[in-house]
Design a protein around this motif. Sequence first.
Motif, PDB file in Angstrom:
ATOM      1  N   UNK A 197       0.858  -1.208  -0.130  1.00 44.23           N
ATOM      2  CA  UNK A 197       0.127  -0.091  -0.098  1.00 44.23           C
ATOM      3  C   UNK A 197       0.966   1.239  -0.040  1.00 44.23           C
ATOM      4  N   UNK A 198       0.515   2.342  -0.673  1.00 38.60           N
ATOM      5  CA  UNK A 198       1.309   3.599  -0.496  1.00 38.60           C
ATOM      6  C   UNK A 198       1.628   3.938   0.660  1.00 38.60           C
ATOM      7  N   UNK A 199       0.721   4.032   1.608  1.00 39.11           N
ATOM      8  CA  UNK A 199       0.962   4.523   3.201  1.00 39.11           C
ATOM      9  C   UNK A 199       2.310   3.758   3.925  1.00 39.11           C
ATOM     10  N   UNK A 200       1.893   2.280   3.499  1.00 36.57           N
ATOM     11  CA  UNK A 200       2.948   1.503   4.098  1.00 36.57           C
ATOM     12  C   UNK A 200       4.342   1.941   3.639  1.00 36.57           C
ATOM     13  N   UNK A 201       4.437   2.114   1.847  1.00 36.38           N
ATOM     14  CA  UNK A 201       5.700   2.407   1.707  1.00 36.38           C
ATOM     15  C   UNK A 201       6.475   3.753   2.378  1.00 36.38           C
ATOM     16  N   UNK A 202       5.498   4.855   2.652  1.00 30.19           N
ATOM     17  CA  UNK A 202       5.855   5.913   3.198  1.00 30.19           C
ATOM     18  C   UNK A 202       6.165   5.478   4.608  1.00 30.19           C
ATOM     19  N   UNK A 203       5.709   4.705   5.225  1.00 34.20           N
ATOM     20  CA  UNK A 203       6.065   4.363   6.538  1.00 34.20           C
ATOM     21  C   UNK A 203       7.490   3.751   6.590  1.00 34.20           C
ATOM     22  N   UNK A 204       7.721   2.725   5.510  1.00 33.34           N
ATOM     23  CA  UNK A 204       9.042   2.158   5.332  1.00 33.34           C
ATOM     24  C   UNK A 204       9.945   2.864   5.136  1.00 33.34           C
ATOM     25  N   UNK A 205       9.874   4.049   4.567  1.00 31.52           N
ATOM     26  CA  UNK A 205      10.787   5.078   3.744  1.00 31.52           C
ATOM     27  C   UNK A 205      11.326   5.923   5.390  1.00 31.52           C
ATOM     28  N   UNK A 245       6.295   4.849  -5.281  1.00 30.17           N
ATOM     29  CA  UNK A 245       4.851   4.788  -5.408  1.00 30.17           C
ATOM     30  C   UNK A 245       4.863   4.864  -7.048  1.00 30.17           C
ATOM     31  N   UNK A 246       5.541   5.646  -7.759  1.00 36.14           N
ATOM     32  CA  UNK A 246       5.519   5.942  -9.054  1.00 36.14           C
ATOM     33  C   UNK A 246       4.250   6.763  -9.448  1.00 36.14           C
ATOM     34  N   UNK A 247       3.669   7.555  -8.537  1.00 31.06           N
ATOM     35  CA  UNK A 247       2.181   8.431  -8.430  1.00 31.06           C
ATOM     36  C   UNK A 247       2.576   9.440  -7.246  1.00 31.06           C
ATOM     37  N   UNK A 248       1.555  10.299  -7.237  1.00 25.92           N
ATOM     38  CA  UNK A 248       1.636  10.966  -6.413  1.00 25.92           C
ATOM     39  C   UNK A 248       1.420  10.404  -4.936  1.00 25.92           C
ATOM     40  N   UNK A 249       1.986  10.735  -3.800  1.00 28.03           N
ATOM     41  CA  UNK A 249       2.104   9.972  -2.470  1.00 28.03           C
ATOM     42  C   UNK A 249       0.802  10.507  -1.938  1.00 28.03           C
ATOM     43  N   UNK A 250       0.209   9.664  -1.065  1.00 26.00           N
ATOM     44  CA  UNK A 250      -0.881   9.869  -0.240  1.00 26.00           C
ATOM     45  C   UNK A 250      -0.267  11.487   0.618  1.00 26.00           C
ATOM     46  N   UNK A 251      -1.598  11.911   1.101  1.00 29.03           N
ATOM     47  CA  UNK A 251      -1.334  12.985   2.286  1.00 29.03           C
ATOM     48  C   UNK A 251      -0.542  12.587   3.324  1.00 29.03           C
ATOM     49  N   UNK A 252       0.570  13.424   3.718  1.00 28.74           N
ATOM     50  CA  UNK A 252       1.519  13.071   4.542  1.00 28.74           C
ATOM     51  C   UNK A 252       1.334  14.221   5.765  1.00 28.74           C
ATOM     52  N   UNK A 253       1.275  13.493   7.021  1.00 30.25           N
ATOM     53  CA  UNK A 253       1.234  14.481   8.281  1.00 30.25           C
ATOM     54  C   UNK A 253       2.132  13.486   9.282  1.00 30.25           C
ATOM     55  N   UNK A 254       3.177  14.080   9.394  1.00 29.75           N
ATOM     56  CA  UNK A 254       4.206  13.462  10.289  1.00 29.75           C
ATOM     57  C   UNK A 254       4.232  14.468  11.647  1.00 29.75           C
ATOM     58  N   UNK A 255       3.512  13.823  12.794  1.00 31.86           N
ATOM     59  CA  UNK A 255       3.307  14.535  13.895  1.00 31.86           C
ATOM     60  C   UNK A 255       3.355  13.536  15.066  1.00 31.86           C
TER      61      UNK A 255
END
Length: 949
Positions: free
Chosen positions: A318-326, A486-496
């Motif tokens: 999933x895109x959000x899992x890839x964000x978490x992995x990075x 992802x090869x596309x626009x990432x999902x909205x990111x809110x790191x807090x």
Amino acid sequence: MSLFLLFLLPFLGAILVGFMPHASRTTQAAAAGAIASAALVLLLVQAPAVIADGRVSARMDWIPILGLSASLYLDALGLLFAVLILGIGLLVIIYARFYLKASDPMGRFYAFLLLFQGAMLGIALAGNVLLLLIFWELTSLSSFLLIGFWRDRAEARQGARMALAVTGGGGLALIAGLILLGRIAGTYELDGILRSGALIQASPHYPLALVLILLGSFTKSAQFPFHFWLPHAMAAPTPVSAYLHSATMVKAGVFLLARLWPALAGTDLWFHLVATTGLVTMLLGAATTLFKHDLKAILAYSTVSQLGLLTMLFGLGTPMAAVAGLFHLLNHALFKAALFMNAGIVDHETGTRDARLLGGLATLMPITATLGLLASASMAGLPPLGGFLSKEMMLEEAAHTRLAGIDWLVPLLATIAATLSVAYSLRYAVHVYLGRRRAQTPLAPHDPPVGLWGPPALLVAGAVAIGLFPMALAGGLIRGAAGAVIGAAPPPLALKLWHGFTPSLGMSGIAILFGALILAGYAPLLRLWDRLPLPVAKTLFDHGVTALVETSRRITLAIHNASLQRYLGILFLSAIAAGTAGLMAGGYVPGERPTLPASPVAIVAWAALIAATFAVIRAQRHRYVALIFISVIGLVVSLGFIYLSAPDLALTQISVEIVTILLLLLALNLLPKRPLRLSSTPLRLRDGALGVIGGCGAGFLAWAVMTRAPNDPISAYHWTNSYSGGGGTNVVNVTLVDFRAFDTFGEIIVLGIAALAIFSLLQTATRGASGRRLLQWIPDLVRSPERHPMMFVVATRLLLPLAMLVGVYIFLRGHNLPGGGFIAGLVISIAILMQYMASGFDWTDQRRQLDEHAMIACGVLVAAATGLGALLFGRPLFTSAFGHLDLPVIGSFELASAMAFDVGVAVTVVGAVMLALAELSHIAQRAEKDARSEHAMDVDPARQQETPA
């Protein structure tokens, strides 16, 4: 070109530091640090363009006719990985300066470290998967050197071998997988592959390609069941562990998963293979970590667990899992590199890494303790540190993942793994720094100088700052890297830090609570763990290697029985079988090219060739006579080349014949006059039948080729473009040094390897049992009373400058007339060889100024530099340049860069011939048992008295 300079800098730095063995430790560290700093600055200069435009690329043609190019590709994912490689690498260089002992060869350490850094940077920047493979394998080789840096320690050597065996084996699978992936996508360029995800996943070869690529990734990133190599690699110096096994090498497999995510992810097969493997590795590594006592072992197994976490996140698809992995990849690199350095400080200042002997160090080492407590808190995922944020994101993704049709399975296992991570992190913090002193340590604990605690302090500061200001410090880079993955626009990111009351917050609270309880009840859990009959991965690996080696030994002994007849028989039989199979499969259609009548000269030469061949067979019991007939065969072949208007080939053939005959004569001097035994009649009939069939097959193949006239022969291109494209009228030489220079380069490498093989084989001939046989050897050939005949010595002395001049002349005329570097090298070799034969080895060897190994190396390097020089000017590899110059008196003359390539060829040839000659001469000296003579034209008095008047 800045990208090429960026990835070349570490390699240039490795060479620079390698040539500074006698410089001071500070100078070596400063040189290595300057290179890493320059590369980091050059990378950060590219960062704005990468973030703004998505990527920066550079391309240099390599072999255009095959569509191969050296392409570099820097996007936000590569930028993230490269920043970790260069940034943490710079800190490790500083840390190592103060960590390594004065007796450690620091120059060698920094050379290996920069070589590894360049290989990792190549992985991050590679825009072509074939180029990526080259750097992938280079990381395995350079990490082998780093892990085994303390080569006097058995555990270091074994750890290096284990790492190389596992990661190298996975690299072989990766080679097959990426080549198959390129064939499916129709390109080996990375951007083309990433755009072909639908095509790749629809291919019937997708499962095989995926499994092969995952094998390469899992072995490099120590995933179950290949996880065992990483803890044993901890025998390396702590700076190596901090760099390779937390921030770079072990992340390469995870990086590959992220890099190929658009092409491979999104299928059920990807999910089940990658996510399940990561989940198992995360649990197994966490459970094992909790019960280790060596600080580096604790960090090693926790690294295995954290790598499993990263693999699981990218496996979810999933895109959000890839964000978490990075995001966790960044956080883990910071806190784990800091922890390895922290463990190194404890070891350096207390003399032990055993957690059972430590405790209460916070009052004695306050700075070290502060850094260790903060880094372990980030690893545990405690707020407000960066590790807490990425752990929360992991738990959030796990809470919404279903495995095997069960909704609660992945959340439960992820919470258990998080609980264990809290427990082992707290154990590191509490058992090392808090509580009371458990035992007297070998050294009195105290804080180290700033050179040791400064680098981990910067890393810990980064972990704290990212936890407090995640979006400001890492948001843009993570968002860009996520878009690249992802090869596309990432999902909205809110790191807090605060997302409200979420399932992940509850899971995190449970993990912290039960992790603390596990630490409180650690003693009974440890006793229970010690009683469990758990398999030891190292033992299984050792047994497997032993069984493999024993099986290989038996097969080798069955095939390789020191019988040259058997080897040649297998070779001929295989060639005959392959040729027959090809003929039967493709059929044979006679060629339509008309034949030419044979002239009387050709018939006579053919008859002489046949007669000499039968004479060799007939004279096989007389080695010297057989060698003479073999030389006749070579001479007839040379005459054939002259008759067919091929003077270059004739010169080469004659020169090769002279060199080989002289070397063989020297070798035959050490053999009995007659063979001690011959093959039995049935075996001789078998060998004769194979020879006849093989010869007839080769003749038939030559006939089939020559009776076919191609519509567009390749020779036409060479004839047309030799002068205009290569600047020479000698088509043969231009072909060798320009059109087919890559082939010639490979041939001189093979020649050098052959010479080194002769050196290796003959080096042992004067030692052990073979050396004792040489001392007992009595020649059965008549020896001349004159060791160095006067006429022979005088003649060779007079001919030496003339022969050298002829060699130089043949070299200089080679581009336009028959000649060239290979022939010139052989002519010069013959001139030097004659000095050895006439004046003796000792006399000649004392006047030799160049080492043969250095000549071979320099020749290959000069040829390589000439070929690579073309790339710097945007031309294909090994493309030559030429032009005409006008000088006073001399007039107009041509100058071609291919001359430098030809110099490399000539130097390699001379070095190879001289190396073979030197080794044979050493053995001859040992066998003769005569006193060494440094004087030419001397006469052996003892033998002279025995000679009748």
